[in-house]
Each structure stands twice: as structure tokens, then as C-alpha cells.
Design a protein around this motif. Structure first.
Motif, mmCIF file in Angstrom:
data_model
loop_
_atom_site.group_PDB
_atom_site.id
_atom_site.type_symbol
_atom_site.label_atom_id
_atom_site.label_comp_id
_atom_site.label_asym_id
_atom_site.label_seq_id
_atom_site.Cartn_x
_atom_site.Cartn_y
_atom_site.Cartn_z
ATOM 1 N N SER A 142 0.937 -1.196 0.502
ATOM 2 C CA SER A 142 -0.118 -0.060 0.225
ATOM 3 C C SER A 142 0.543 1.267 0.033
ATOM 4 C CB SER A 142 -1.010 -0.265 0.931
ATOM 5 O OG SER A 142 -0.321 -0.437 2.416
ATOM 6 N N GLU A 143 2.202 1.343 0.190
ATOM 7 C CA GLU A 143 2.956 2.885 0.434
ATOM 8 C C GLU A 143 3.772 3.017 -0.984
ATOM 9 O OE1 GLU A 143 5.648 -0.927 1.933
ATOM 10 O OE2 GLU A 143 3.814 -0.669 1.985
ATOM 11 N N PHE A 144 2.915 2.047 -1.964
ATOM 12 C CA PHE A 144 3.898 2.165 -2.656
ATOM 13 C C PHE A 144 1.919 2.277 -4.029
ATOM 14 C CE2 PHE A 144 7.324 -0.571 -1.468
ATOM 15 C CZ PHE A 144 7.405 0.648 -1.279
ATOM 16 N N PRO A 145 1.266 3.080 -4.191
ATOM 17 C CA PRO A 145 0.096 3.367 -4.510
ATOM 18 C C PRO A 145 0.473 3.359 -6.138
ATOM 19 C CG PRO A 145 0.792 5.512 -3.827
ATOM 20 C CD PRO A 145 1.700 4.751 -3.692
ATOM 21 N N HIS A 146 1.241 4.478 -6.972
ATOM 22 C CA HIS A 146 1.452 3.853 -8.529
ATOM 23 C C HIS A 146 2.127 2.278 -8.846
ATOM 24 C CE1 HIS A 146 1.164 7.888 -7.784
ATOM 25 N NE2 HIS A 146 2.055 8.025 -6.957
ATOM 26 N N LEU A 147 3.468 2.316 -7.960
ATOM 27 C CA LEU A 147 3.121 0.774 -8.230
ATOM 28 C C LEU A 147 2.132 -0.845 -8.715
ATOM 29 C CD1 LEU A 147 6.807 0.253 -7.309
ATOM 30 C CD2 LEU A 147 6.083 0.827 -9.565
ATOM 31 N N ARG A 148 1.104 0.201 -7.898
ATOM 32 C CA ARG A 148 -0.238 -2.069 -6.788
ATOM 33 C C ARG A 148 -0.637 -2.280 -8.697
ATOM 34 N NH1 ARG A 148 -1.917 1.023 -2.835
ATOM 35 N NH2 ARG A 148 -3.040 2.519 -3.546
ATOM 36 N N PRO A 149 -0.928 -1.277 -10.031
ATOM 37 C CA PRO A 149 -1.693 -1.549 -11.052
ATOM 38 C C PRO A 149 -1.052 -2.647 -11.844
ATOM 39 C CG PRO A 149 -1.833 0.675 -10.686
ATOM 40 C CD PRO A 149 -1.007 0.654 -10.415
ATOM 41 N N VAL A 150 0.029 -1.680 -11.674
ATOM 42 C CA VAL A 150 1.593 -2.537 -12.333
ATOM 43 C C VAL A 150 1.768 -4.384 -12.097
ATOM 44 C CG1 VAL A 150 3.815 -3.252 -13.198
ATOM 45 C CG2 VAL A 150 2.737 -0.988 -12.919
#
Length: 341
Positions: A19-27
Motif C-alpha cells: 500500500s505504500e507504493f500506490p503507483h506500482l499497484r496496477p502494474v
């Protein structure tokens, strides 16, 4: 301490996931989903291919159980992780909730399946030992009944140790934020969250490692020690290469499984690094189960032939079972016809 334990049972835990990497979650979601689907497809294909083989050597029966364990292994961890990535619990701040009982069940199943795999690798090493060192006695000793008993013993052994370890870990008092810096309820993450600093609390994990890791490893090393001795006394280079090639897949899977498990769990609590271990666990629970079907299918001619046959039947849209029976019956009639004058 009792009040802390009661509070934990009522509140449960928070899985931080990524959850601390919101921009990486979709990838990360798309990547894990693709790996998960390939892993499920590969293991299911091996199960179907071996199930429709006319004859199944004992090693292939063990391979079926290994594929079934890997299927369950990934299903225990990955779907929950994908759900958390697809619908992150942003309103709760740092993680998605999991109940006390849900966390205990997930950890118990994870340990049980991992332990069953350790015992199964030892059983597969014994199968290779009998096939190479005692080829004349192999068919009489390694029977389908023995394979079934060994498979049952592997499952029961993993289940027994996992229940004892789960009870010991979840009797510890947990305090603080109840935040697990992990994407599933792993043992090391739970021990790190416990409110104790005594090495006595690590004894259940140490005992489980001795039974699930060290005991099967000793059996595997003993089997391959005898195999190496037998190959050393073999004078035919072709025989050595053929015998060694039959062990290659099993050795590769053993090194992968034991290498990851030893690095993850055989170390003191003080050396635990939550974020680094979370990354390693991501590889351990997703990449290694993905590699197992490829390792066994690419190095086993019987499995490759069976997979090609199944894929060919699916492409033609023909049901596999009757076709195999018809093919087998046709071969039998041809042999009878060729033997008659």
C-alpha cells in the motif's frame, strides 16, 4: 499480556501489502495475475496430462502430488494479495484487515503445504535412490500402494507440524499497531510483531524448521550420497548420464525450495527485515511455483509427450478420455491381429 491477546483476537491484524507504493499497484496486480494464471495452468496441465497417461511410473505419481501442492500453495496466498491490490483499503490508512482466525488459518495452511512439499521431496529422492541403486528390486518395492502411503504421510506430517506451530505462535501476545508489513500472514512477520524479546518464543519455529527442513534434507542428502556412490562405480558413461539426467529436475526443485525456505526461516528474529523479507516472499510464493512445471516438463520426456497429446486433443476439440481408451484398445487389437496366422 492477557488483555493484549484478547484485544488482538477481537481486532485482528492489518496486512500492509504494498500500500505504500500506490503507483506500482496496477502494474504489480497485472504482473502477479499473469504469473498466477500461468502457474495454475502449468500445474493443472501436468495433472491432466499425467492422469490420462496409459501407465504412470511412481515418479509421475509424486509429480502429480507436487503439482497439487503447488496449486493449493499459490491459492492460499495469491488470491487474497490480488484482492488487496485491486481494492486497496485506503480508508483504513496503512493496510487491509484480516481477522485473527483468518490469519491463523492462512499461516497454518501455508506451513502445512510447505512442510508436505519438503517431505514429498524426500520421498522423491528415495524413489530415485531405488531406481538407480536397486533397479532390479525397484518395481517390487516402489509400488502404487507404497506411493500412496508416502503421499499420505507427507500430508499428515506437514499438517501435524503446522497445527503445533500455529497454536504456539498465536498464543504469543501481540501489541503495537497490529500492522503486518507483509502481504500474507507469514511466521516471521507475526514473530516480529509479538511483544516478547525472548529466544524461548522462537523455539516453536526452530522445532518446526528441524522437522520440516532438516529431517527431509538429511534423507535427501543420504539418498543422493548413495546415488553418487553408485554412479561412481558405474563404468558406462552413457549409463551415468542417463541416471544423472533423471535426477536433474528433482535436484533443481529441491535447491529452489530449500534455498528460499532456509534463507527465509532459519535465522534469528533479530535479523528480520520486514520490507526485504516481504520482497523475498513475493518471489518465493509466486516465481518458484511458476518454475516447477517448466523444470519438470522440459526435463521429462514422458510428461512432454503427454502434454503434447492433451494439447493436441484440446485443439481438435475431442474428449481426451475416450480417445486414449480407443487408442489403447486399437493397439491391443493390432497386437492380437499381428500374432494370429
Amino acid at each position: 499480556m492477557d488483555s493484549l491477546s484478547n484485544a488482538t483476537m477481537s481486532r485482528g491484524f492489518l496486512l500492509q501489502g504494498f500500500s505504500e507504493f500506490p503507483h506500482l499497484r496496477p502494474v504489480l496486480f497485472l504482473l502477479l495475475l499473469a504469473v498466477h494464471l500461468v502457474t495454475l495452468s502449468g500445474n493443472l496441465l501436468i495433472l491432466v496430462a499425467v492422469a490420462y497417461m496409459p501407465s504412470r511410473p511412481p515418479m509421475l505419481l509424486f509429480l502429480c502430488q507436487l503439482s497439487a501442492i503447488e496449486l493449493c500453495y499459490t491459492l492460499v496466498v495469491v488470491p487474497r494479495s490480488l484482492a488487496d491490490l485491486a481494492a486497496p483499503c485506503l480508508g483504513l490508512g496503512r493496510g487491509c484487515p484480516i481477522s485473527f482466525l483468518g490469519c491463523a488459518v492462512q499461516m497454518q495452511m501455508f506451513v502445512a503445504l510447505g512442510g508436505a512439499e519438503c517431505f514429498l521431496l524426500a520421498a522423491m529422492a528415495y524413489d530415485r535412490y531405488m531406481a538407480i541403486c536397486h533397479p532390479l528390486r525397484y518395481a517390487a518395492v516402489v509400488t502404487p500402494g507404497l506411493c500412496a502411503r508416502l503421499a499420505l504421510a507427507c500430508c499428515l506430517g506437514g499438517l501435524t507440524v503446522s497445527v503445533g506451530l500455529t497454536v504456539a505462535v498465536f498464543h504469543l501476545p501481540f501489541c503495537g499497531s497490529h500492522l503486518l508489513v507483509h502481504f500474507f500472514c507469514d511466521i516471521t512477520a507475526l514473530l516480529h510483531l509479538a511483544c516478547t524479546r525472548s529466544y524461548m518464543d522462537e523455539l516453536p519455529l526452530l522445532g518446526a524448521c528441524l522437522v520440516l527442513l532438516l529431517l527431509p534434507l538429511v534423507l535427501i542428502l543420504a539418498s543422493y550420497g548413495a546415488i553418487a556412490t553408485a554412479l561412481h562405480h558405474q563404468h558406462s558413461p552413457g549409463g551415468r548420464r542417463k541416471a544423472a539426467s533423471t535426477c536433474g529436475s528433482h535436484l533443481a526443485v529441491t535447491f529452489l525450495h530449500y534455498g528460499c525456505a532456509t534463507f527465509m526461516y532459519v535465522r534469528p528474529k533479530a535479523s528480520y527485515s520486514p520490507r526485504w523479507d516481504r520482497t523475498l516472499a513475493l518471489i518465493y510464493t509466486n516465481v518458484t511455483p511458476l518454475l516447477y512445471p517448466f523444470i519438470y516438463s522440459l526435463r521429462n520426456c514422458e510428461v512432454m509427450v503427454a502434454i503434447r497429446r492433451v494439447l493436441g486433443r484440446w485443439q481438435l476439440g475431442q474428449p481426451q478420455g475416450p480417445s486414449v481408451r480407443t487408442m489403447t484398445a486399437g493397439r491391443g487389437q493390432a497386437r492380437v491381429g499381428s500374432s494370429t496366422p
